[in-house]
Design a protein around this motif. Structure first.
Motif, short mmCIF file in Angstrom:
data_model
loop_
_atom_site.label_atom_id
_atom_site.label_comp_id
_atom_site.label_asym_id
_atom_site.label_seq_id
_atom_site.Cartn_x
_atom_site.Cartn_y
_atom_site.Cartn_z
N GLU A 1 0.83 -1.21 0.00
CA GLU A 1 0.00 0.00 0.00
C GLU A 1 0.86 1.25 0.00
O GLU A 1 2.00 1.25 0.47
N PRO A 2 0.32 2.36 -0.50
CA PRO A 2 1.06 3.62 -0.45
C PRO A 2 1.11 4.17 0.97
O PRO A 2 0.38 3.73 1.86
N PRO A 3 1.97 5.16 1.20
CA PRO A 3 2.06 5.74 2.54
C PRO A 3 0.73 6.35 2.98
O PRO A 3 -0.08 6.80 2.16
N VAL A 4 0.59 6.40 4.29
CA VAL A 4 -0.63 6.94 4.88
C VAL A 4 -0.25 8.13 5.74
O VAL A 4 0.62 8.02 6.63
N PHE A 5 -0.87 9.31 5.49
CA PHE A 5 -0.60 10.51 6.28
C PHE A 5 -1.27 10.40 7.64
O PHE A 5 -2.31 9.72 7.81
N SER A 6 -0.69 11.11 8.58
CA SER A 6 -1.24 11.07 9.94
C SER A 6 -2.56 11.84 10.05
O SER A 6 -3.33 11.60 10.99
N MET A 7 -2.81 12.73 9.13
CA MET A 7 -4.05 13.51 9.13
C MET A 7 -4.63 13.54 7.72
O MET A 7 -3.89 13.41 6.73
#
Length: 800
Positions: free
Chosen positions: A378-384
């Motif tokens: 999966e691609p990166p996931v932002f914290s917000m």
């Protein structure tokens, strides 16, 4: 005669029986000219009236006669016929000569053609007996009818067949399906030729038909559409009441069983499996499941449901209307690292139930679906989901605005790199550190130019740059006090000439481009180091406004029209900023009684802008006035002029001058010598009704203008004017040659002086008054002009 008639009736006994006897009595009833009476010898004696000698009634002939000889119809006979051949019988009417022929001597009628009752049921003919000796009719022409006797030559028919109809499946025995009706062209009033009965030739034992009405009904119970849907039923209609020898016809009725909800939905199997990758998008289908229903239409509509809460929280199911499949969709994102499998308990039930078949049980079925979650990089996931950052305007280049963070959700936890998406049409104000995600400024920011900046940050895995994720970042530019307040100097300030000392001329305000926090209050004053203004002062109202106040009364536009007033305004921000603006004040003669200060010239220009309707109204008024003037001139010219116009008659000349003379002392405007010298006027006396011939043109003009010089006439200046006027009146009364109307005698003579003195204002310029006219300002708009005139006079005297 009656014997021949009797023989005629007897010829019908064999085929018709009683009909021949009825016809005989009908002859007696319709044609009462004949009477049968028994004699003593037992023979029959005929008594008849001489008025009517015909012996016949209506005749009958069989249809469809196919014998070689002409068909005998009947015989015509008159009692005037003695049998000696002196009577001739003539037949006319429908078919006479073509279908029906008559023996002119014997009166026998035969049908030469085969007749069809269905085409024509009777014929109307006329018969007449002619005496051959005299060639005159023995009896008046009479009318009779030949009826075509019906035989059973037409079979029943179904004109609208074949037929198509429907009946619900599982219908009870005896349920009405359809009604057929056959028609028979034969005579329904005679015999059984048109009496039809119905029967089923093909379609038993499923359906039956009522033999009299033709109503088709169901004959078996539990006819299932799913087992057999279409039936072809053949119905026969037979005349002669169904007896042997009757004719028959048939038709086909195609019957279709319509569906009812008598079958519940069924899953082909109880357990299903499906594989779903964790990268599946929310709201997209991830699988399908289908329950079968043997019914059709709305009876086969199925509603799918997820029964267990675990499955209902992650997935949803809906029905595809075309395929009637249950479509499973993802409600929340899948995460392989958190949960690898889900179990869904799915039910399928009909939406339209028929209570008649509730005894068959519940119309629903259940199945289990196991969903296996597949691991996906999966691609990166932002914290917000989004970021909001702040930075002050005019901050140094490279100032840190904020930071974003993202991580690899997979188990390998690859490093993440950050980028800002660039657009060619937008200027770059920010940059981001690829490793830390810190965002910094690249240019000076101006809140007054752009208070908000929207950028998009992209995060990728270092090992797999194709996997990307995006997040919106909004940067708010905070305000600092970097703009001084300004006063609007574009609009001129109007000062009325009647302004009093201490009167507020205008209230001014200021604007500041900075945020309200750095410019919420303004102060006003005159610039320092400048001498006090003798005309105006400024008052700070302490509410971010200031009032310009007049320090003296009465400003004169002719003396000075424009005044320039410098004003300083500063804010209460940090640091305090100020600016100096020069206001332009214009002196105008304002309209009294109005709150809005508008110069009279401007008001006139503004009022000159009229609407189209007003311009049209003004134009119409001008045209009407012009028409009135033209009409007046035309009437004046059309008046009847006198017979003789005397231009030299002094009495008809009135001289008008628009200037005011000096009384009788002024002798320059008019020469009154002619008034004071009656003798001179007497010499010029002539008749008004006769145009003089020897008067020179210059003398008449001079007399009309009253400018005769003393050298041209002998004038007695000492003659009394009063006596002269009396003399003229007496001459006018006694003169019989003048026209018969009154004339006006005008003598412009004022006399030698007046004890009252002159009332002219020309000599009053030197008189002055010591009164105070300042109170005229309070008298209202009507005395405005007087107040201005006397006010200017007082000011001028004070200056002197």
């Amino acid at each position: 005669n009656i014997v021949e008639l009797w023989e005629f009736h007897c010829s019908f006994w064999n085929p018709f029986g009683i009909l021949g006897i009825w016809l005989l009595f009908a002859v007696m009833k319709v044609n009462p000219s004949y009477c049968l009476c028994p004699t003593k010898d037992g023979e029959t004696e005929v008594h008849h009236r001489p008025k009517r000698g015909w012996i016949w009634n209506q005749f009958f002939v069989l249809e469809e006669h196919i014998g070689p000889d002409a068909q005998y119809v009947g015989k015509l006979h008159s009692n005037s016929d003695k049998g000696d051949g002196s009577v001739r019988y003539i037949l006319s009417g429908e078919g006479a000569g073509s279908i029906f022929i008559i023996n002119e001597v014997t009166g026998d009628i035969h049908a030469t053609k085969s007749l069809d009752r269905e085409k024509k049921s009777h014929y109307v003919l006329h018969a007449q007996a002619i005496d051959l000796n005299t060639n005159k009719p023995l009896e008046p022409e009479s009318e009779f009818i030949i009826k075509v006797q019906d035989i059973n030559d037409n079979a029943p028919k179904f004109p609208d067949g074949p037929f198509v109809t429907t009946v619900p499946e599982m219908a009870e025995v005896g349920t009405s399906v359809f009604q057929v009706t056959a028609t028979d062209a034969d005579d329904p009033t005679y015999g059984n030729s048109a009496r039809v009965v119905y029967s089923v030739l093909h379609g038993q034992p499923y359906f039956s038909v009522d033999p009299k009405t033709g109503i088709i009904r169901t004959a078996l119970t539990d006819m299932d559409r799913e087992a057999r849907e279409h039936y072809s039923v053949v119905i026969q209609a037979k005349d002669m009441a169904g007896q042997v020898g009757g004719l028959s016809g048939s038709t086909t009725v195609n019957i279709t069983l319509t569906d009812v909800n008598d079958n519940p939905p069924k899953f082909p199997q109880k357990n299903y499996q499906v594989f779903v990758p964790e990268s599946a998008q929310v709201g997209k289908p991830v699988g399908k499941i289908k329950a079968n229903d043997d019914d059709i239409g709305i009876n086969a509509e199925i509603k799918y449901s997820i029964l267990n809460p675990e499955g209902a929280g992650m997935f949803s199911i809906s029905t595809d209307k075309d395929t009637r499949e249950g479509v499973i969709m993802l409600r929340k994102p899948l995460n392989y690292e958190k949960k690898k499998q889900y179990s869904l308990h799915i039910s399928a039930e009909n939406t339209h139930l028929d209570p008649r078949f509730s005894y068959l049980g519940s119309f629903k079925d259940d199945a289990t679906l196991k969903i296996t979650v597949g691991d996906v990089d999966e691609p990166p996931v932002f914290s917000m989901d989004y970021y909001i950052m702040e930075v002050y305007e005019n901050a140094k280049v490279g100032t840190e605005v904020g930071a974003v963070t993202a991580r690899d959700p997979d188990s390998k936890n690859s490093p993440v790199r950050y980028f800002i998406e660039r657009r060619e049409d937008k200027e770059v104000y920010f940059d981001i550190e690829s490793i830390s995600g810190v965002i910094r400024t690249t240019q000076l920011l101006d809140r007054e130019d752009t208070p908000w900046h929207n950028i998009t940050v992209m995060a990728t895995e270092e090992d797999n740059p194709s996997l990307q994720s995006h997040v919106p970042v909004t940067v708010q530019v905070l305000d600092v006090n970097d703009n001084p307040p300004m006063i609007n100097t574009e609009d001129e300030i109007i000062i009325c000439e009647s302004t009093r000392a201490g009167q507020v001329i205008q209230t001014i305000t200021a604007v500041d481009k900075d945020d309200f926090a750095n410019g919420k209050g303004f102060s006003f004053s005159f610039p320092g180091g400048v001498p006090a203004n003798p005309n105006f002062t400024i008052k700070d109202n302490e509410d971010s406004t200031a009032s310009i106040i007049a320090r003296r009364r009465r400003f004169h536009r002719l003396t000075q029209e424009l005044y320039e007033l410098p004003v300083v305004v500063w804010d209460d921000g940090e640091p305090v900023l100020s600016s100096t603006s020069t206001l332009t004040l214009r002196v105008c003669s304002c309209q009294r009684g109005t709150r809005v200060k508008i110069c009279q010239g401007e008001a006139f220009l503004s009022s000159a802008v009229l609407s189209t309707g007003a311009l049209i109204a003004i134009l119409l008024c001008v045209l009407i006035l012009l028409a009135i003037v033209i009409l007046f001139i035309t009437l004046r010219r059309s008046k009847k002029e006198p017979l003789i116009i005397s231009e030299e008659d002094i009495r008809e000349n009135v001289v008008t001058y628009d200037d005011e003379g000096g009384g009788e002392e002024d002798t320059e405007a008019f020469d009154i010598i002619a008034l004071r010298n009656p003798a001179a006027a007497e010499e010029l006396k002539f008749r008004r009704d006769v145009r003089p011939e020897c008067i020179r043109p210059w003398s008449s003009r001079r007399l009309a203008r009253g400018r005769l010089s003393p050298s041209s006439l002998d004038i007695d200046e000492e003659m009394e004017v009063g006596e002269f006027i009396k003399q003229r009146v007496a001459e006018a009364d006694q003169d019989t040659s003048v026209p018969p109307y009154d004339s006006l005698q005008t003598y412009a003579y004022e006399g030698q002086g007046s004890p009252a003195g002159s009332i002219s204002s020309l000599g009053s310029a030197g008189a002055h008054s010591n009164l105070d006219y300042n109170s005229l300002d309070d008298w209202g708009p009507k005395f405005e002009k007087i107040a201005e005139l006397y006010g200017e006079e007082n000011d001028f005297e004070k200056k002197i």
